[in-house]
Design an enzyme around this catalytic site. Structure first.
Site, PDB file in Angstrom:
ATOM      1  N   ARG A   4      16.094  13.676 -40.750  1.00 58.01           N
ATOM      2  CA  ARG A   4      15.873  12.454 -41.523  1.00 58.01           C
ATOM      3  C   ARG A   4      17.032  12.308 -42.499  1.00 58.01           C
ATOM      4  NH1 ARG A   4      10.089  13.443 -43.952  1.00 58.01           N
ATOM      5  NH2 ARG A   4      11.118  15.404 -44.440  1.00 58.01           N
ATOM      6  N   ASP A   6      20.052  10.753 -44.935  1.00 53.84           N
ATOM      7  CA  ASP A   6      20.113   9.772 -46.008  1.00 53.84           C
ATOM      8  C   ASP A   6      20.729   8.470 -45.495  1.00 53.84           C
ATOM      9  OD1 ASP A   6      19.226  11.841 -47.587  1.00 53.84           O
ATOM     10  OD2 ASP A   6      21.208  12.339 -48.371  1.00 53.84           O
ATOM     11  N   ARG A 166      25.133  17.190 -48.654  1.00 51.26           N
ATOM     12  CA  ARG A 166      25.952  16.411 -49.575  1.00 51.26           C
ATOM     13  C   ARG A 166      26.101  17.118 -50.924  1.00 51.26           C
ATOM     14  NH1 ARG A 166      22.979  11.119 -50.119  1.00 51.26           N
ATOM     15  NH2 ARG A 166      24.694  10.699 -51.565  1.00 51.26           N
TER      16      ARG A 166
END
Length: 232
Positions: A4, A6, A166
């Site tokens: 899933r 971003d 990230r």
């Protein structure tokens, strides 16, 4: 979906499972071969005619018993691209590459990354949710300069929590340009407190998802759903 991601993150190796209506249902217009076997190659062609231009089905097959795209996975692989060119990013790569206006050292970033490998509680590198765990096994975190001003980091783990890749990239970039020491990322990990250094989404791509043999898919899904703890 296996991951899933971003908003703004790309995927070249996303895996999805779907439930379809039985072939005997009046609305179940699934093409079949002469042998009566669903022709998923033709079906993928139909899907691609309906999907927007930035989404494509590259292949399809009937899922084995117990398969779950998310929970049956044993490993996910990501790539993040960064340009440290003084002029920014090649215009043809601007949608999948981050511009970093300082020279970066792969040696410094890899030295820091090595201290983050293994099974840890990555709460400091995740956007936490009320439910779920932030314990993950980080198996690969390796930077490489692939061109004069283009760097890639390859990241692999048994699973990732929200914004984990990230956050790892964002912290390591500050090490790479000299603003932080190579010991800092491991101190952030130990603190359990999330740092604000999170790299933008557009440089990240999900490249592949690994699964066990078909006979182990259901057991893997059950194992993944269990809440993990770190070794004492």
């Amino acid at each position: 979906m296996a991951g899933r991601t971003d908003a703004g993150v790309h995927a070249t190796g996303q895996v999805v499972h779907v439930d379809v209506v039985p072939l005997s249902a009046p609305s179940g217009r699934i093409p079949v071969s002469a042998e009566g076997i669903p022709d998923l190659t033709r079906m993928a062609g139909r899907w691609n005619r309906l999907l927007p231009g930035d989404v494509r089905v590259l292949g399809a097959r009937i899922a084995p018993e117990g398969f779950d795209a998310r929970f049956s996975a044993i490993r996910r692989h990501y790539r993040y691209r960064v340009s440290d060119a003084p002029w920014g990013v090649d215009p043809l790569r601007r949608n999948d590459t981050l511009a970093w206006n300082r020279p970066l050292s792969t040696d410094a970033m890899n030295a820091a990354a090595a201290e983050l490998l293994g099974l840890h509680d990555f709460a400091a590198y995740c956007k936490q949710r009320e439910t779920g765990t932030t314990i993950r096994e980080l198996q690969r975190l390796e930077w490489e300069r692939v061109d004069d001003h283009l760097l890639e980091v390859r990241v692999s783990a048994d699973a990732f929590c929200h914004s984990m890749v990230r956050s790892l990239v964002g912290v390591l970039l500050l090490v790479g340009d000299g603003r932080r020491s190579d010991a800092w990322p491991s101190k952030v990990l130990e603190s359990g407190i999330r740092d604000s250094a999170v790299a933008p989404a557009h440089g990240l791509t999900l490249t592949a998802v690994d699964y066990p043999p078909d006979t182990e898919l259901a057991a893997r899904a059950a194992q993944t759903r269990n809440i993990r703890t770190t070794p004492s």
